[in-house]
Design an enzyme around this catalytic site. Structure first.
Site, short mmCIF file in Angstrom:
data_model
loop_
_atom_site.label_atom_id
_atom_site.label_comp_id
_atom_site.label_asym_id
_atom_site.label_seq_id
_atom_site.Cartn_x
_atom_site.Cartn_y
_atom_site.Cartn_z
N GLU A 150 -6.41 31.50 64.74
CA GLU A 150 -6.55 31.60 66.19
C GLU A 150 -7.84 32.37 66.52
OE1 GLU A 150 -4.95 30.18 68.74
OE2 GLU A 150 -6.63 31.12 69.75
N GLY A 259 -14.02 47.72 68.16
CA GLY A 259 -12.66 48.19 67.87
C GLY A 259 -11.71 47.03 67.98
N CYS A 262 -8.63 43.26 65.57
CA CYS A 262 -9.13 42.20 64.68
C CYS A 262 -10.37 42.58 63.89
CB CYS A 262 -9.40 40.95 65.51
SG CYS A 262 -7.88 40.25 66.15
P1 NAD Z 1 0.95 41.95 67.56
O1 NAD Z 1 1.15 43.18 66.78
O2 NAD Z 1 0.55 42.04 69.01
O3 NAD Z 1 2.26 41.04 67.51
C1 NAD Z 1 3.00 40.78 66.38
C2 NAD Z 1 4.47 40.60 66.77
O4 NAD Z 1 5.21 40.19 65.60
C3 NAD Z 1 5.14 41.87 67.28
O5 NAD Z 1 5.75 41.62 68.52
C4 NAD Z 1 6.20 42.19 66.20
O6 NAD Z 1 7.37 42.80 66.72
C5 NAD Z 1 6.48 40.81 65.66
N1 NAD Z 1 7.11 40.77 64.35
C6 NAD Z 1 6.89 41.54 63.26
N2 NAD Z 1 7.67 41.15 62.24
C7 NAD Z 1 8.40 40.10 62.68
C8 NAD Z 1 9.40 39.28 62.09
N3 NAD Z 1 9.78 39.44 60.85
N4 NAD Z 1 9.95 38.32 62.86
C9 NAD Z 1 9.57 38.14 64.13
N5 NAD Z 1 8.64 38.89 64.74
C10 NAD Z 1 8.06 39.86 64.03
O7 NAD Z 1 -0.14 41.11 66.75
P2 NAD Z 1 -1.23 40.10 67.34
O8 NAD Z 1 -2.36 40.87 67.93
O9 NAD Z 1 -0.55 39.07 68.15
O10 NAD Z 1 -1.78 39.47 65.98
C11 NAD Z 1 -1.01 38.57 65.21
C12 NAD Z 1 -1.94 37.92 64.20
O11 NAD Z 1 -2.93 37.15 64.86
C13 NAD Z 1 -2.70 38.90 63.31
O12 NAD Z 1 -2.86 38.35 62.04
C14 NAD Z 1 -4.04 39.00 64.00
O13 NAD Z 1 -5.07 39.35 63.11
C15 NAD Z 1 -4.23 37.58 64.49
N6 NAD Z 1 -5.12 37.45 65.64
C16 NAD Z 1 -5.07 38.35 66.65
C17 NAD Z 1 -5.89 38.19 67.76
C18 NAD Z 1 -5.88 39.18 68.90
O14 NAD Z 1 -6.80 39.15 69.69
N7 NAD Z 1 -4.87 40.04 69.00
C19 NAD Z 1 -6.75 37.08 67.84
C20 NAD Z 1 -6.75 36.16 66.81
C21 NAD Z 1 -5.93 36.35 65.71
#
Ligand code: NAD
Length: 434
Positions: A150, A259, A262
């Site tokens: 993503e 920061g 990511c």
């Molecule tokens: P986040 O921490 O905001 O959300 C992750 C969610 O997963 C949390 O709500 C948590 O409670 C849940 N979770 C944890 N273990 C779980 C399980 N076993 N079953 C169900 N839910 C569970 O993380 P995010 O920022 O959304 O990032 C997720 C991924 O996407 C990461 O790998 C990140 O690097 C990637 N990513 C993030 C962004 C961004 O801008 N935040 C952009 C691109 C990619």
């Protein structure tokens, strides 16, 4: 199509909501019971512009549901997205505990064909590891594993998801490819590409993109630091450089370091992957080092101005989130700076339009929080700008200078015009603009 999204954070919630917006039935799963209850009650737990509108519409239309029960979501879905955290482990590599744990759970639940899509940012080879876990318990005909990194940016996540510059899909399965193509077609109607590739290349693409962007930031921060020494203005340099079509205008803004959830972890994880393959990725090592140093630049300026004596000084801070239009404070440079200011005996009064709740949870009453941006200026010795929220761009300077003890601004985001500041007689210190 029927879709499950496992992990309902910044990526999962946006992904689920946007897929529902194009008519799919979506069930979002999270282990955080409280979060699921809030979502079920109609509350969006994160600040992301435009998300609430889509969330309301799709929950009301009955296309977007929330549960803590993985099996319920998997049984109802053909496509299962993993939008789980991949935080840095102790050695800097991505911690795959969440991904592998859910893969293990899926291997016990799946009874008919599913496409398992990894949307989290994961190291090269992860799709194969997920496949291996599923393969232990399931018939090969019951699943495919796809890498679909993503690229959304927090703050414009909905727009980025609905109109992506590109969609990257890593799969060696023709069946999964067709499913993914159908799912993403409504998002690329303007002609933006869907790139199909192998799983490893898809995983690498995400790290390469983030690491390149972080490299641009660190490069510009070094140019800015050098500008200060040689008496050049980084704003002019940036524009002169950026209008070269080989370079481009975006991502050339210096500041107080990158920061967020990511860039820091992804650069670190790619460097770690390189190490694992006995390759020293020298540029990335420097990118990280420069970024760590850049987070101290504003404090150095403040310390120099007050001759290293911050005891009894009150610093007003505008901006806490790692960038504007988000409430995300993960790895936010503002927190590094606040820590240092507090350590030196300064009093910190802070305001952020969206992120104060999260910061309060960390600092409690060690930092004073203002309800409005001007509140924190009262009797402060100076203002330090850490995040370039729009509302800080054209403030009521007259009002500001009546409240501040002196006309002193340290600007980590180059928000104001140097000429205006000079005209108003402000001691104004920004980045790369001596
Ligand atoms: P986040 O921490 O905001 O959300 C992750 C969610 O997963 C949390 O709500 C948590 O409670 C849940 N979770 C944890 N273990 C779980 C399980 N076993 N079953 C169900 N839910 C569970 O993380 P995010 O920022 O959304 O990032 C997720 C991924 O996407 C990461 O790998 C990140 O690097 C990637 N990513 C993030 C962004 C961004 O801008 N935040 C952009 C691109 C990619």
């Amino acid at each position: 199509m029927n879709i499950a999204v496992v992990g309902t954070g910044y990526v999962g919630l946006v992904t689920g909501t946007c897929f529902a917006e194009t008519g799919n039935n979506v069930i979002c799963v999270d282990i955080d019971q409280k979060k699921v209850e809030r979502l079920r009650g109609g509350e969006v737990p994160i600040f992301e512009p435009g998300l609430e509108l889509l969330f309301d519409r799709n929950t009301k239309e009955g296309r977007l549901h929330f549960t803590t029960n993985l099996k319920e979501a998997v049984d109802a879905s053909q496509i299962i997205f993993l939008a789980l955290p991949t935080p840095p482990g102790a050695d800097g590599s991505a911690d795959l505990r969440f991904i592998m744990g859910v893969a293990e759970d899926l291997s016990k639940i799946i009874t008919d064909y599913k496409v398992i899509v990894d949307k989290s940012t994961v190291p090269v080879g992860t799709a194969e590891k997920v496949y291996a876990i599923l393969d232990k318990k399931l018939d090969k005909r019951l699943f495919d594993v796809v890498s679909n990194p993503e690229f959304l940016r927090e703050g414009v996540a909905v727009e980025d998801f609905l109109k992506p510059d590109r969609v990257v899909i890593g799969t060696s399965s023709e069946k999964a490819k067709k499913v993914m193509q159908k799912l993403y077609e409504p998002f690329v109607r303007q002609g933006n590409p869907i790139y199909f590739m192998d799983e490893r290349s898809a995983e690498m693409t995400k790290y390469a993109a983030n690491s390149y962007l972080a490299t641009r930031i660190s490069f510009m921060n070094e140019i800015a630091n050098l500008c200060e020494k040689v008496g050049a203005n980084v704003d002019s340099v940036r524009m002169g450089m950026g209008s070269d079509s080989r370079i481009g205008k975006r991502f050339l803004f210096p500041g107080i370091g990158y920061g967020g959830s990511c860039f820091p972890k992804d650069v670190q994880a790619l460097a770690k992957t390189a190490n694992e393959y006995q390759y020293e990725f020298k540029i990335l090592e420097s990118v990280m080092e420069v970024n760590d140093l850049q987070k101290t630049v504003l404090t150095q300026k403040i310390k120099a101005f007050y001759k290293n004596d911050l005891a009894g000084k009150t610093i007003a801070v505008w901006g806490l989130a790692f960038k504007p239009n988000t409430d995300d404070i993960r790895e936010a440079p503002a927190l590094v700076i606040i820590d240092e200011l507090l350590e030196m005996g300064a009093k910190v009064k802070a305001f952020d339009p969206e992120a104060m709740g999260h910061v309060k949870a960390i600092y409690g009453d060690r930092v004073v929080f203002g309800k409005k941006m001007y509140d924190v200026l009262e009797d402060a010795d100076c203002l330090a700008i850490m995040t370039e929220w729009s509302e800080f761009r054209t403030p009521d300077f007259e009002k500001m200078f009546k409240m501040l003890k002196s006309k002193v601004i340290f600007d980590g985001r180059n928000v104001y015009d140097l000429g205006n500041m000079a005209e108003m007689g402000v001691h104004y210190d920004s980045i790369g603009r001596p």
